[in-house]
Design a protein around this motif. Structure first.
Motif, mmCIF file in Angstrom:
data_model
loop_
_atom_site.group_PDB
_atom_site.id
_atom_site.type_symbol
_atom_site.label_atom_id
_atom_site.label_comp_id
_atom_site.label_asym_id
_atom_site.label_seq_id
_atom_site.Cartn_x
_atom_site.Cartn_y
_atom_site.Cartn_z
ATOM 1 N N THR A 1 -37.609 -8.254 5.867
ATOM 2 C CA THR A 1 -37.407 -8.725 7.235
ATOM 3 C C THR A 1 -35.950 -9.126 7.415
ATOM 4 O OG1 THR A 1 -37.856 -11.059 6.737
ATOM 5 C CG2 THR A 1 -39.761 -9.647 7.236
ATOM 6 N N ALA A 2 -35.495 -9.154 8.656
ATOM 7 C CA ALA A 2 -34.116 -9.559 8.932
ATOM 8 C C ALA A 2 -33.869 -10.991 8.452
ATOM 9 C CB ALA A 2 -33.821 -9.434 10.425
ATOM 10 N N GLN A 3 -34.870 -11.856 8.654
ATOM 11 C CA GLN A 3 -34.707 -13.253 8.219
ATOM 12 C C GLN A 3 -34.580 -13.347 6.707
ATOM 13 O OE1 GLN A 3 -34.467 -16.149 10.265
ATOM 14 N NE2 GLN A 3 -33.732 -16.888 8.291
ATOM 15 N N ASN A 4 -35.389 -12.589 5.981
ATOM 16 C CA ASN A 4 -35.295 -12.615 4.524
ATOM 17 C C ASN A 4 -33.963 -12.047 4.049
ATOM 18 O OD1 ASN A 4 -37.824 -13.715 4.446
ATOM 19 N ND2 ASN A 4 -38.844 -11.916 3.610
ATOM 20 N N TRP A 5 -33.487 -10.997 4.706
ATOM 21 C CA TRP A 5 -32.181 -10.458 4.349
ATOM 22 C C TRP A 5 -31.101 -11.525 4.524
ATOM 23 C CZ3 TRP A 5 -29.976 -6.881 1.634
ATOM 24 C CH2 TRP A 5 -30.684 -5.713 1.312
ATOM 25 N N ARG A 6 -31.133 -12.215 5.642
ATOM 26 C CA ARG A 6 -30.126 -13.254 5.847
ATOM 27 C C ARG A 6 -30.255 -14.369 4.807
ATOM 28 N NH1 ARG A 6 -29.101 -18.249 7.623
ATOM 29 N NH2 ARG A 6 -27.071 -18.569 8.629
ATOM 30 N N ASP A 7 -31.492 -14.848 4.604
ATOM 31 C CA ASP A 7 -31.699 -15.944 3.659
ATOM 32 C C ASP A 7 -31.253 -15.546 2.253
ATOM 33 O OD1 ASP A 7 -32.724 -17.412 5.724
ATOM 34 O OD2 ASP A 7 -34.823 -17.240 5.104
ATOM 35 N N GLY A 8 -31.580 -14.321 1.860
ATOM 36 C CA GLY A 8 -31.201 -13.870 0.532
ATOM 37 C C GLY A 8 -29.700 -13.773 0.354
ATOM 38 N N ILE A 9 -29.019 -13.214 1.347
ATOM 39 C CA ILE A 9 -27.558 -13.078 1.277
ATOM 40 C C ILE A 9 -26.893 -14.439 1.259
ATOM 41 C CG2 ILE A 9 -25.528 -12.304 2.566
ATOM 42 C CD1 ILE A 9 -27.287 -9.926 3.539
ATOM 43 N N VAL A 10 -27.342 -15.329 2.140
ATOM 44 C CA VAL A 10 -26.747 -16.670 2.201
ATOM 45 C C VAL A 10 -26.957 -17.412 0.883
ATOM 46 C CG1 VAL A 10 -26.942 -18.932 3.304
ATOM 47 C CG2 VAL A 10 -26.869 -16.866 4.711
ATOM 48 N N THR A 11 -28.172 -17.332 0.335
ATOM 49 C CA THR A 11 -28.453 -18.002 -0.935
ATOM 50 C C THR A 11 -27.555 -17.468 -2.037
ATOM 51 O OG1 THR A 11 -30.761 -18.387 -0.328
ATOM 52 C CG2 THR A 11 -30.220 -18.459 -2.677
ATOM 53 N N PHE A 12 -27.373 -16.155 -2.068
ATOM 54 C CA PHE A 12 -26.597 -15.544 -3.137
ATOM 55 C C PHE A 12 -25.131 -15.952 -3.112
ATOM 56 C CE2 PHE A 12 -23.657 -12.031 -4.160
ATOM 57 C CZ PHE A 12 -23.775 -12.072 -5.531
ATOM 58 N N GLY A 13 -24.503 -15.953 -1.951
ATOM 59 C CA GLY A 13 -23.059 -16.148 -2.019
ATOM 60 C C GLY A 13 -22.348 -16.742 -0.841
ATOM 61 N N MET A 14 -23.067 -17.324 0.125
ATOM 62 C CA MET A 14 -22.388 -17.754 1.347
ATOM 63 C C MET A 14 -22.223 -19.258 1.496
ATOM 64 S SD MET A 14 -21.645 -14.853 2.732
ATOM 65 C CE MET A 14 -21.318 -15.040 4.483
ATOM 66 N N THR A 15 -22.746 -20.046 0.571
ATOM 67 C CA THR A 15 -22.650 -21.502 0.681
ATOM 68 C C THR A 15 -22.010 -22.097 -0.571
ATOM 69 O OG1 THR A 15 -24.772 -22.051 -0.364
ATOM 70 C CG2 THR A 15 -24.823 -21.429 1.966
ATOM 71 N N ASN A 16 -21.677 -23.369 -0.464
ATOM 72 C CA ASN A 16 -21.079 -24.058 -1.616
ATOM 73 C C ASN A 16 -22.048 -24.193 -2.780
ATOM 74 O OD1 ASN A 16 -18.649 -24.423 -0.253
ATOM 75 N ND2 ASN A 16 -19.251 -26.413 0.583
#
Length: 432
Positions: A238-253
């Motif tokens: 899903t689009a939400q899972n894609w976003r959550d996965g990408i953010v978890t992997f490398g978009m936050t501190n």
């Protein structure tokens, strides 16, 4: 990933032990093997017969005080493995019955009394082989509930070795290993458990993926987190899972890996291609970073898209100001044709790579690919970065095979993981 209740333990233990019978003349079970599922034929010492029989009669009446007294007497008189087996089996039955009664009365459940008879049965050669796995599993559950992770793992491994099968066993092993700090080992066990589910035609639960992603991410295991994100979005794209996965992997501190701004922009590009940019923050942050990188065309495209789909409010001062300066930069920059000529004549590929980035931001993927390949030919650039962006341009232009080939040429972390996420997207675009 919760612990298993003591009531479940009691119910499982009642299977098998409730059929143990004590009667004269010194035979605990008169039926042949096979008639009782492989239960042993037991011959009791004379001193054990009477108290064991009395204990069984008391258990039938739920007179636990009398049963306990008689079993203490029988235990003291036990001389053989047969004696010790029947005493332990009756003790186990009594403790399991107590737990069931407490549960039925909504009272406090205490499973500590199960430990001694279970351990005695596991050590006794008269215990049927069919029960060894079950008893080890129950001891593992008890150890797990007592936070004895190492002990629980040891019991569970013995249960597995004895052929015991339970849908919770693999997941309990995962949780114990991870709680004990062996995140990589727990993740490997989870992968095996999921692979077994898939092989059996079952789909692993979404929450299992989330659990492992969260644990590997917290442990800063970048490649493992990326791998689990890919498995997750392949199973639940899903689009939400894609976003959550990408953010978890490398978009936050708190992400598993630390990425620089250009690397994060390539992940924002992935979210945009997957239609997974979620809100005003995503669009405006992405636009700001591309502007900071000298890519005003991309800044304008991102802001225009966000406004058009309603993710960026028309009243957003930050977006309006950024769009204004992006348009000014575009006007000042003018045509890229002179820069393109300079790039092709350059001594190295740096200008070509930068020009390719500009064309990528404009959506002119053919020109971007052309300039990126010039950059690789001339050298002096980071090949993994350039190949990542060739892959992005090819992916967005519809050349799936070419994009995969470009992404597969990216070899070093963290860009290899970024490229891997892009490849997963090519095969698993969001379904909703």
């Amino acid at each position: 990933m919760k612990s298993i209740s003591r009531a479940v333990i009691a119910a499982a233990l009642m299977t098998g032990v409730a059929g143990v019978a004590v009667s004269a003349p010194a035979t605990a079970q008169k039926k042949k093997k096979g008639e009782e599922g492989g239960a042993p034929q037991l011959k009791l010492s004379k001193e054990v017969q009477a108290p064991a029989s009395a204990a069984q009669t008391a258990l039938a009446a739920k007179d636990y005080a009398t049963a306990g007294t008689q079993l203490t007497t029988a235990q003291g008189a036990a001389k053989t493995d047969d004696d010790r087996y029947i005493v332990a089996a009756l003790q186990l039955q009594m403790e399991a019955m107590k737990i069931q009664d407490a549960r039925a009365a909504n009272g406090a459940v205490d499973d500590s009394g199960l430990k001694a008879p279970l351990d005695a049965l596991l050590a006794n050669p008269k215990t049927p082989a069919a029960d060894i796995g079950k008893y080890n599993y129950q001891r593992g559950i008890m150890a797990s509930n007592a936070k004895d992770n190492a002990g629980a793992i040891a019991f569970f491994q013995k249960a597995q070795a004895a052929g015991y099968s339970d849908p919770n066993l693999g997941l309990q092993m995962v949780k114990l290993k991870m709680d004990g700090g062996d995140i990589a080992g727990g993740a490997a066990d989870m992968e095996k458990a999921m692979d077994a589910q898939i092989a059996a035609g079952q789909k692993p639960d979404d929450q299992l993926y989330r659990y492992v992603i969260a644990r590997t991410n917290k442990a800063k295991l970048g490649p493992q987190t990326a791998g689990w994100v890919k498995r997750w979005v392949a199973a639940y794209p899903t689009a939400q899972n894609w976003r959550d996965g990408i953010v978890t992997f490398g978009m936050t501190n708190s992400s598993a890996v630390t990425l620089d701004k250009p690397q994060k922009v390539d992940l924002y590009r992935l979210m945009r291609s997957a239609k997974a940019l979620a809100d005003q923050y995503d669009y405006e942050n992405y636009a700001q970073w591309t502007y900071d990188m000298g890519l005003p065309y991309e800044t304008k495209a991102v802001l225009t898209e966000g406004k058009a789909n309603g993710k960026i409010p028309a009243s957003s001062a930050s977006a309006n100001d950024l769009l204004k300066v992006a348009n000014q930069a575009i006007a000042t920059e003018g045509s890229l044709a002179p820069v393109e000529a300079k790039a092709k004549a350059g001594a190295n590929g740096r200008i070509a790579a930068n020009t390719g980035d500009a064309y990528l931001g404009m959506g002119n993927y053919a020109k971007a690919i052309e300039l990126y390949r010039v950059a690789l030919e001339k050298g002096g650039v980071d090949a993994d970065t350039v190949n990542t962006r060739i892959g992005i341009a090819l992916a967005n232009s519809g050349d799936k095979a070419g994009a995969k080939a470009a992404f597969q040429s990216v070899k070093t972390a963290p860009r290899a993981e970024i490229a891997g996420l892009w490849m997963t997207y090519l095969d698993n675009p969001p379904t909703a």
